[in-house]
Enzyme design. Sequence first.
Site, PDB file in Angstrom:
ATOM      1  NE  ARG A  34     -64.434  21.683  30.785  1.00  0.00           N
ATOM      2  CZ  ARG A  34     -64.969  21.674  31.987  1.00  0.00           C
ATOM      3  NH1 ARG A  34     -65.994  22.456  32.261  1.00  0.00           N
ATOM      4  NH2 ARG A  34     -64.531  20.858  32.908  1.00  0.00           N
ATOM      5  CE  LYS A 199     -65.302  19.644  52.600  1.00  0.00           C
ATOM      6  NZ  LYS A 199     -66.636  19.509  52.034  1.00  0.00           N
TER       7      LYS A 199
END
Length: 392
Positions: A34, A199
């Site tokens: 980053r 999920k």
Amino acid sequence: MNTINDLNIENKKVIIRCDFNVPIKDGKIVDDTRIKESLETIKYCLKKNCKVILLSHLGRIKEEKDLEKNNLSPVAKDLSKLLNKKIIFSEKTKGKELEEKIENMNYGDVLLIQNTRYEDLEGQKESKNNSELGKYWASLGDIFINDAFGTAHRAHASNVGIASHLPSALGFLIEKELKALSTLEKPAHPFIVILGGAKVVDKIGVIKRLVTKADKILIGGGMAFTFLKAKGYEIGKSILDEGSIAFCKEVLKDYSEKIILPVDFAISTEYSNSGIYQEKDIENFAKNEIGLDIGSKTRKLFEKHIEKAAIVMWNGPLGVYEFDKYRKNTDEILKYLVKNKIKTILGGGDIVAAATTAGYKEKIYHASTGGGATLEYLEGKKLPGIEVIRRK
Ligand code: AMP
């Protein structure tokens, strides 16, 4: 869109909101991707002889004990090496000491301010976009550049707050992200989406939006088990997102030909890397088994769908990639995409991390740096950190 090239920044005090939210262990940065990605904008401002003032958050600050582990000073050291230049570090996020440091800067100097979320300790001023704080930080410079795509989906004092008070633009990193992600608004076809991760509930928005645009959605990872349960399969002790079964049933009913589910898995009787590697067809799942990766039949099935894709968007790993044994098919499909030069956008933290460790990240068309921000963009939501600048 206001980008950095649209503003005259020469000899100005430029505040850049970067995303330096890097993993740090024992005071050492584990992965500085980053920081490297922020260099283009910083270097451009240095070339324009600016006083460069950098802001970033790091982790979450809820109580005193969060302060030290989320101290931004290791970033100053890393940045100093990357730029081959001294970085002035301000331990303070506001006040006289910081103001004097800025006053004493020469043009062409770089100053990094301590973690913006230190201001969360009392009253969550940064994260709740306290207007006084945004105004104060804006008072430290002449121009504001937002280059933190990872937090663009949040209205914080250090992005929306500052941008509300200064001439502002988007940095090169955000510009690059938007250019790549916007190709998915009217995608070339066949447009194939690969979804994985834990999920379904976290991906409902993305599925709803992309199912109408995509030609196929290939579903792997833990998510696949909720879809398979919805179809009535035995999934053993594999991860199940009970609350999303009804949603899966609906998607499968409306888009049965678009949704491609795994036909086999790498299974184990324990959630660990130490079991014997074994693959099983979905019909043969036993009650005590856990699916930890897609199997090789599924990999081949997915590759067949990807083969002729004009563009692929991939979010979420297809297995528990943290376990060496069960990242195999995520790696194989990454390899397939690279080898066959298929235009691919990787969206979100985990799949980008998997591509980085497997050595494919640089060979992929675009690896998006924002986790939540990328997902919200793909859901079609407006990102406040970008909208505030777009409106100017
Ligand atoms: P997400 O943040 O939703 O993209 O989820 C990423 C996580 O999904 C990773 O930490 C993976 O370990 C996890 N994951 C992928 N496949 C499975 C699986 N079959 N069972 C449990 N977790 C999985």
